[in-house]
Design a protein around this motif. Structure first.
Motif: not given
Ligand code: UT7
Length: 345
Positions: A153, A226, A260
Motif C-alpha cells: 500500500r 525530495a 512536495i
Molecule cells: O518520484 C520519486 C520520488 N518519490 C517521492 O518523492 C515519494 C516521496 N514520499 C511520499 O510521497 C510519501 O512519503 C508517501 C506518500 C509515500 C507516504 O506518505 P507519508 O505521509 O510520508 O506517510 P508515512 O510513510 O509516514 O506513513 C504514515 C502512516 C503509516 O502508519 P503508522 O506507522 O503511522 O501507523 C503508514 O503505515 O500511513 C500508513 N500508510 C497508509 N495508510 C493508508 C502508508 N501507506 C498507506 C496507505 N493507506 N496507502
C-alpha cells in the motif's frame, strides 16, 4: 547564440483508469488517505500485457510529429528516459525508432528514474547547441504498473503509466533551454530502487518469491530528500539567472506528491495558479510527468514564457531547468483527454 528550443510536445495516456476506489479493494487504504497524503485521485494504467513502454513512447512521439506535420525520417536522434524499458536490451529507443519509422535516427535510453526527462532534455540539448543535429526527440515514458507491487500500500497508490515527448530544434532568437542544474547522490540507492532483475541479482525463484522485481521505497526518507532537492535546485537556477517568482510564468514540477510540489512552490515564492499540476489525474508517471504537464498546458503557453522544470528521483537524481518557451501554444487545441475530463466534471 544558438539554443535548443522545445518546438513541439506530444503525449500518450492509456485509456484505463485506476481509481482510489479500486485500490481500496486491493490494499488497506482509503480514498481520503491517498488524497490528503499525495493529491492523487486516479492514474492511467496500460492493462494490456502485450503492450509496454515503447508502445506509449511511440504514440507520444507520433502525436507530436502529426501536430507539427514532421515526417519521422527527419528525426536525427531519439532519447528515451525510462526505468521500465520493454526489455533490458535492446534499448526502448530502438523499438520506438522502428515503430515510428524514424529511419535516419539513432538513439538510446537514459535511466535516471523520475529525473529521467530532465537528464534526457539536457543531453539532447547538447546535440543541438553543438550544431550536430537539427531535430532531437526527447521522450519520457514509463509503464510503472509493470513494476508495482499491488499488495504494497505504500507504493501502489502512487504510480501510473504514461508518456510525453518534446522536439528540440535550434533557435537563435533568445528562446529555448537557458540553463540546467542537474545533480546526483548515489550514496543511498537502497531508499528507492528495484532490487532484482539486474546483473547484481538476476531473476530467480528466490527473487520472485521475495518480491524483489517491484519498486521498493522508504517513502518518508525519500520525501525529505525530495523536498530539499527539488526546492534547492529550482531556487539555485532562478537565483543564478536573476529570476524572482514574479518572472516565472510556470513551475513545471515532477508529480510525485502534492505536498512536495507545494513546498517547492513556496520556496520559489510562486503562486499556486502558476504551478502545473496533473498529479490528481495521472499520479506519478516517473519520466513522463514533466512532458505530460507541458502537453496539458501547451495551449496556455506563450513565446518567451519563463518556465522552471524541476524533478527528484531514485538514485538519488535531481535538478532544475530554465526554459524560455519558444512558441505560441494557442494555435493548438486543448488535448482531447482534457476536454473529456472537463465534460466529466
Ligand atoms: O518520484 C520519486 C520520488 N518519490 C517521492 O518523492 C515519494 C516521496 N514520499 C511520499 O510521497 C510519501 O512519503 C508517501 C506518500 C509515500 C507516504 O506518505 P507519508 O505521509 O510520508 O506517510 P508515512 O510513510 O509516514 O506513513 C504514515 C502512516 C503509516 O502508519 P503508522 O506507522 O503511522 O501507523 C503508514 O503505515 O500511513 C500508513 N500508510 C497508509 N495508510 C493508508 C502508508 N501507506 C498507506 C496507505 N493507506 N496507502
Amino acid at each position: 547564440m544558438r539554443r535548443a528550443a522545445i518546438t513541439g510536445v506530444g503525449y500518450y495516456l492509456p485509456e484505463d483508469r485506476m481509481t482510489n476506489a479500486e485500490l481500496e479493494t486491493l490494499v488497506d487504504t482509503s480514498n481520503e488517505w491517498i488524497i490528503s497524503r499525495t493529491g492523487i485521485h486516479e492514474r492511467r494504467i496500460l492493462r494490456d500485457p502485450e503492450k509496454a513502454t515503447s508502445y506509449m513512447a511511440t504514440r507520444a512521439a507520433r502525436n507530436l510529429l502529426e501536430k507539427k506535420n514532421i515526417s519521422p525520417d527527419e528525426i536525427d536522434l531519439i532519447i528515451v528516459g525510462t526505468v521500465t524499458p520493454d526489455m533490458v536490451f535492446p534499448a526502448t529507443a530502438c523499438l520506438v525508432q522502428a515503430e515510428l519509422g524514424a529511419t535516419n535516427a539513432w538513439g538510446f535510453d537514459l535511466s535516471a528514474a523520475c529525473s529521467g526527462f530532465l537528464y534526457a532534455l539536457s543531453t539532447g540539448a547538447q546535440f543541438i547547441t553543438s550544431g550536430t543535429y537539427k531535430k532531437v526527440l526527447v521522450i519520457g515514458a514509463d509503464k510503472m504498473s509493470a513494476i508495482i507491487d499491488y499488495t504494497d500500500r505504500t507504493t501502489c497508490i502512487l504510480f501510473g503509466d504514461g508518456a510525453g515527448a518534446v522536439l528540440l530544434e535550434p533557435d537563435d532568437s533568445g528562446v529555448g533551454i537557458v540553463d540546467s542544474l542537474l545533480q546526483m547522490d548515489g550514496t543511498k540507492p537502497d531508499l528507492l530502487c528495484m532490487l532484482a532483475g539486474g546483473s547484481r541479482r538476476p531473476a530467480s525463484h528466490e527473487t520472485v518469491d521475495a518480491r524483489q522485481h517491484y519498486v521498493y521505497q522508504e517513502g518518508r526518507s525519500v520525501f525529505k530528500y525530495a523536498v530539499k532537492g527539488m526546492a534547492d535546485a529550482a531556487a539555485s537556477v532562478m537565483e543564478r539567472n536573476g529570476l524572482t517568482g514574479d518572472d516565472v510564468a510556470y513551475l513545471v514540477p515532477h508529480q510525485a506528491n502534492l505536498r512536495i510540489i507545494d513546498a517547492t512552490a513556496n520556496r520559489m515564492e510562486i503562486d499556486t495558479d502558476k504551478v502545473m499540476l496533473n498529479i490528481s489525474r495521472y499520479g506519478n508517471t516517473t519520466a513522463a510527468t514533466i512532458p505530460l504537464c507541458l502537453s496539458d498546458w501547451e495551449h496556455k503557453l506563450r513565446t518567451g514564457d519563463n518556465l522552471i522544470l524541476a524533478a527528484f528521483g531514485g538514485g538519488f537524481t535531481w535538478g532544475a531547468t530554465y526554459v524560455k518557451w519558444a512558441y505560441d501554444g494557442s494555435q493548438y487545441e486543448i488535448p482531447e483527454h482534457l476536454r473529456s475530463e472537463m465534460a466529466h466534471s
